[in-house]
Design a protein around this motif. Structure first.
Motif, PDB file in Angstrom:
ATOM      1  N   GLN A 322       0.832  -1.194   0.000  1.00 56.45           N
ATOM      2  CA  GLN A 322       0.000   0.000   0.000  1.00 56.45           C
ATOM      3  C   GLN A 322       0.873   1.253   0.000  1.00 56.45           C
ATOM      4  O   GLN A 322       1.679   1.463   0.900  1.00 56.45           O
ATOM      5  CB  GLN A 322      -0.934  -0.002   1.221  1.00 56.45           C
ATOM      6  N   HIS A 323       0.710   2.082  -1.015  1.00 55.22           N
ATOM      7  CA  HIS A 323       1.435   3.348  -1.108  1.00 55.22           C
ATOM      8  C   HIS A 323       0.679   4.403  -0.311  1.00 55.22           C
ATOM      9  O   HIS A 323      -0.523   4.592  -0.484  1.00 55.22           O
ATOM     10  CB  HIS A 323       1.551   3.776  -2.568  1.00 55.22           C
ATOM     11  N   THR A 324       1.381   5.084   0.582  1.00 50.67           N
ATOM     12  CA  THR A 324       0.764   6.080   1.461  1.00 50.67           C
ATOM     13  C   THR A 324       0.937   7.470   0.882  1.00 50.67           C
ATOM     14  O   THR A 324       2.062   7.910   0.636  1.00 50.67           O
ATOM     15  CB  THR A 324       1.396   6.026   2.868  1.00 50.67           C
ATOM     16  N   ALA A 325      -0.178   8.167   0.680  1.00 53.57           N
ATOM     17  CA  ALA A 325      -0.153   9.540   0.163  1.00 53.57           C
ATOM     18  C   ALA A 325      -0.992  10.424   1.069  1.00 53.57           C
ATOM     19  O   ALA A 325      -2.176  10.131   1.306  1.00 53.57           O
ATOM     20  CB  ALA A 325      -0.679   9.598  -1.270  1.00 53.57           C
ATOM     21  N   VAL A 326      -0.383  11.476   1.594  1.00 55.17           N
ATOM     22  CA  VAL A 326      -1.114  12.413   2.445  1.00 55.17           C
ATOM     23  C   VAL A 326      -1.885  13.364   1.539  1.00 55.17           C
ATOM     24  O   VAL A 326      -1.303  14.141   0.788  1.00 55.17           O
ATOM     25  CB  VAL A 326      -0.158  13.196   3.365  1.00 55.17           C
ATOM     26  N   GLU A 327      -3.206  13.296   1.605  1.00 53.87           N
ATOM     27  CA  GLU A 327      -4.064  14.101   0.727  1.00 53.87           C
ATOM     28  C   GLU A 327      -4.430  15.443   1.347  1.00 53.87           C
ATOM     29  O   GLU A 327      -4.620  16.429   0.642  1.00 53.87           O
ATOM     30  CB  GLU A 327      -5.336  13.325   0.388  1.00 53.87           C
ATOM     31  N   GLN A 328      -4.551  15.469   2.654  1.00 54.98           N
ATOM     32  CA  GLN A 328      -4.853  16.710   3.373  1.00 54.98           C
ATOM     33  C   GLN A 328      -4.158  16.660   4.722  1.00 54.98           C
ATOM     34  O   GLN A 328      -4.049  15.593   5.327  1.00 54.98           O
ATOM     35  CB  GLN A 328      -6.360  16.881   3.583  1.00 54.98           C
ATOM     36  N   GLY A 329      -3.689  17.819   5.192  1.00 55.35           N
ATOM     37  CA  GLY A 329      -3.144  17.897   6.540  1.00 55.35           C
ATOM     38  C   GLY A 329      -1.662  17.629   6.657  1.00 55.35           C
ATOM     39  O   GLY A 329      -1.180  17.333   7.755  1.00 55.35           O
ATOM     40  N   MET A 330      -0.892  17.739   5.554  1.00 53.95           N
ATOM     41  CA  MET A 330       0.544  17.517   5.642  1.00 53.95           C
ATOM     42  C   MET A 330       1.205  18.484   6.629  1.00 53.95           C
ATOM     43  O   MET A 330       2.135  18.109   7.354  1.00 53.95           O
ATOM     44  CB  MET A 330       1.191  17.653   4.258  1.00 53.95           C
ATOM     45  N   GLU A 331       0.703  19.735   6.679  1.00 55.59           N
ATOM     46  CA  GLU A 331       1.288  20.710   7.598  1.00 55.59           C
ATOM     47  C   GLU A 331       1.118  20.251   9.048  1.00 55.59           C
ATOM     48  O   GLU A 331       2.043  20.366   9.865  1.00 55.59           O
ATOM     49  CB  GLU A 331       0.641  22.085   7.407  1.00 55.59           C
ATOM     50  N   SER A 332      -0.058  19.711   9.365  1.00 57.74           N
ATOM     51  CA  SER A 332      -0.299  19.221  10.729  1.00 57.74           C
ATOM     52  C   SER A 332       0.588  18.028  11.045  1.00 57.74           C
ATOM     53  O   SER A 332       1.143  17.922  12.144  1.00 57.74           O
ATOM     54  CB  SER A 332      -1.774  18.843  10.901  1.00 57.74           C
ATOM     55  N   LEU A 333       0.729  17.110  10.089  1.00 54.35           N
ATOM     56  CA  LEU A 333       1.581  15.941  10.298  1.00 54.35           C
ATOM     57  C   LEU A 333       3.028  16.364  10.494  1.00 54.35           C
ATOM     58  O   LEU A 333       3.706  15.898  11.427  1.00 54.35           O
ATOM     59  CB  LEU A 333       1.466  14.988   9.113  1.00 54.35           C
ATOM     60  N   ASP A 334       3.523  17.241   9.643  1.00 52.41           N
ATOM     61  CA  ASP A 334       4.912  17.685   9.778  1.00 52.41           C
ATOM     62  C   ASP A 334       5.143  18.412  11.101  1.00 52.41           C
ATOM     63  O   ASP A 334       6.213  18.285  11.714  1.00 52.41           O
ATOM     64  CB  ASP A 334       5.293  18.597   8.607  1.00 52.41           C
ATOM     65  N   ALA A 335       4.161  19.162  11.563  1.00 51.05           N
ATOM     66  CA  ALA A 335       4.301  19.856  12.840  1.00 51.05           C
ATOM     67  C   ALA A 335       4.462  18.862  13.986  1.00 51.05           C
ATOM     68  O   ALA A 335       5.276  19.067  14.903  1.00 51.05           O
ATOM     69  CB  ALA A 335       3.096  20.759  13.090  1.00 51.05           C
ATOM     70  N   VAL A 336       3.694  17.761  13.936  1.00 48.65           N
ATOM     71  CA  VAL A 336       3.809  16.724  14.961  1.00 48.65           C
ATOM     72  C   VAL A 336       5.197  16.083  14.923  1.00 48.65           C
ATOM     73  O   VAL A 336       5.849  15.890  15.963  1.00 48.65           O
ATOM     74  CB  VAL A 336       2.714  15.656  14.776  1.00 48.65           C
ATOM     75  N   LEU A 337       5.688  15.777  13.723  1.00 52.97           N
ATOM     76  CA  LEU A 337       6.986  15.114  13.599  1.00 52.97           C
ATOM     77  C   LEU A 337       8.130  16.065  13.957  1.00 52.97           C
ATOM     78  O   LEU A 337       9.117  15.647  14.579  1.00 52.97           O
ATOM     79  CB  LEU A 337       7.164  14.573  12.176  1.00 52.97           C
ATOM     80  N   ASP A 338       8.004  17.344  13.602  1.00 48.61           N
ATOM     81  CA  ASP A 338       9.034  18.322  13.967  1.00 48.61           C
ATOM     82  C   ASP A 338       9.121  18.478  15.488  1.00 48.61           C
ATOM     83  O   ASP A 338      10.213  18.582  16.053  1.00 48.61           O
ATOM     84  CB  ASP A 338       8.748  19.674  13.317  1.00 48.61           C
ATOM     85  N   ALA A 339       7.964  18.490  16.151  1.00 49.40           N
ATOM     86  CA  ALA A 339       7.955  18.589  17.612  1.00 49.40           C
ATOM     87  C   ALA A 339       8.581  17.342  18.242  1.00 49.40           C
ATOM     88  O   ALA A 339       9.292  17.430  19.251  1.00 49.40           O
ATOM     89  CB  ALA A 339       6.524  18.781  18.114  1.00 49.40           C
ATOM     90  N   LEU A 340       8.325  16.182  17.634  1.00 46.49           N
ATOM     91  CA  LEU A 340       8.925  14.946  18.147  1.00 46.49           C
ATOM     92  C   LEU A 340      10.443  15.004  18.056  1.00 46.49           C
ATOM     93  O   LEU A 340      11.152  14.665  19.004  1.00 46.49           O
ATOM     94  CB  LEU A 340       8.390  13.762  17.344  1.00 46.49           C
ATOM     95  N   LEU A 341      10.954  15.472  16.926  1.00 48.50           N
ATOM     96  CA  LEU A 341      12.404  15.559  16.749  1.00 48.50           C
ATOM     97  C   LEU A 341      13.004  16.606  17.684  1.00 48.50           C
ATOM     98  O   LEU A 341      14.110  16.427  18.221  1.00 48.50           O
ATOM     99  CB  LEU A 341      12.736  15.882  15.288  1.00 48.50           C
ATOM    100  N   ALA A 342      12.287  17.702  17.896  1.00 50.84           N
ATOM    101  CA  ALA A 342      12.787  18.751  18.799  1.00 50.84           C
ATOM    102  C   ALA A 342      12.880  18.238  20.237  1.00 50.84           C
ATOM    103  O   ALA A 342      13.732  18.699  21.001  1.00 50.84           O
ATOM    104  CB  ALA A 342      11.883  19.967  18.730  1.00 50.84           C
ATOM    105  N   ALA A 343      12.015  17.276  20.587  1.00 48.26           N
ATOM    106  CA  ALA A 343      12.015  16.736  21.955  1.00 48.26           C
ATOM    107  C   ALA A 343      13.257  15.923  22.259  1.00 48.26           C
ATOM    108  O   ALA A 343      13.522  15.605  23.436  1.00 48.26           O
ATOM    109  CB  ALA A 343      10.763  15.890  22.164  1.00 48.26           C
TER     110      ALA A 343
END
Length: 347
Positions: A322-343
């Motif tokens: 299954q190929h995963t494609a973010v159709e909506q909300g990439m900004e929200s997803l990236d914000a979550v991952l950026d915060a995780l890396l900052a932690a």
């Protein structure tokens, strides 16, 4: 080949609209009420700190769901791990490893990412740290509240959405929909559902939990790949062909519909219980039953366990992931991952 009678009965009870299914759900209502009470009591004990939770050795993000199977946890977890690598992180994937297929699937999708199998996620994250990881992706850990995550992504399947959401055993839901309030991000996943159907689920989640951002992800089959080697073919090769589909996954109906939408002349399903352990005898029977097909195809989750048993003289067995494609909300997803890396700086 088909799923067991018990599994078909459960599916009918959970999703059927006939009188027998409605009566069965009514009969299961007391058990559902008991389960609901246990879930609520457990959650309250964790919220109050009576049941302890521990901070893992690394910043950790859970990819989980509220229902039983079929939401796309494994491909989304793999996508999140890959995205973290793109952002400079050193992720490991920590999972229970139920059924034995999920670690093999992750190893195929992300060969450079360490895979740790551990029912105890605290222990698993510590092992990931020893392996050199600096963040952990926990596959299917939303209900594992003993591990205190930095973020929770919760998947909701557009195919499995109904307005009446019954808890186990009367329905497939592990927790009530309001449990999404614990989530950092909700993600509506779709396989065979249309974008409009997924958007209706997104809008419903916005109404139910307005404080939680919602993204949308499409999970679509990629190229056909040969289980015996590096050969591949475009999915368009199925157009006009007689296809036999083998699936032992949480939502096999969506996989069959995906193949039907490729333009295949006919798709004949061979369905098994989720995480089914294929044997040599199973492979022989499947090869014989599919001998007249133009193409025999399974999912990656099935291929990692079925391919070792596939007869050498049988027609070629293909798989799709299954190929995963973010159709909506990439900004929200990236914000979550950026915060995780900052932690990472706080560990």
């Amino acid at each position: 080949m088909s799923r067991s009678r018990a599994e078909r009965a459960v599916e009918r009870i959970w999703r059927g609209d006939d009188a027998v299914a409605r009566m069965a759900r009514l009969a299961l209502a007391p058990a559902e009420g008991l389960y609901r009470g246990i879930v609520a009591a457990r959650g309250a004990l964790y919220d109050a700190g009576v049941l302890p939770s521990r901070r893992p050795a690394l910043p950790s993000i859970s990819i989980g769901n509220l229902s039983v199977g079929g939401t796309g946890k494994t491909p989304v977890s793999a996508y999140v791990a890959g995205r973290l690598r793109e952002k400079g992180g050193r992720p490991a994937i920590v999972l229970r490893g139920y059924g034995g297929d999920e670690p093999l699937v992750h190893a195929t999708l992300n060969p450079a990412v360490p895979i740790v199998v551990a029912p105890d996620r605290i222990e698993g994250v510590e092992r990931a740290r020893v392996l050199g990881a600096d963040v952990a992706v926990l596959d299917d850990a939303f209900q594992h509240r003993r591990a205190r995550r930095s973020a929770d992504i919760v998947l909701v399947s557009a195919e499995g959405w109904t307005e009446q959401r019954r808890l186990l055993p009367a329905g497939p839901w592990r927790e009530p929909i309001r449990a999404l309030r614990r989530a950092t991000l909700a993600v509506v996943t779709r396989k065979a559902a249309t974008p409009a159907e997924a958007e209706r689920v997104r809008d419903a989640l916005h109404r139910i939990v307005p404080t939680v951002p919602v993204a949308m992800v499409s999970l679509q089959p990629g190229d056909l790949r040969d289980t015996r080697g590096p050969a591949s073919a475009p999915l368009s090769d199925l157009v006009g062909r007689d296809v036999h589909a083998i699936a032992a996954i949480g939502d096999p109906a969506s996989f069959v519909r995906q193949l039907e939408r490729t333009g295949a002349a006919r798709v004949t399903p061979h369905l098994f219980p989720d995480h089914y352990e294929f044997s040599d005898a199973d492979a022989q029977r499947l090869a014989l039953a599919s001998s007249g097909a133009d193409v025999i195809v399974c999912t990656l989750k099935d291929a990692v366990k079925l391919a070792p048993h596939w007869p050498a003289e049988a027609p070629r067995l293909w798989y799709v992931s299954q190929h995963t494609a973010v159709e909506q909300g990439m900004e929200s997803l990236d914000a979550v991952l950026d915060a995780l890396l900052a932690a990472r700086s706080t560990y």
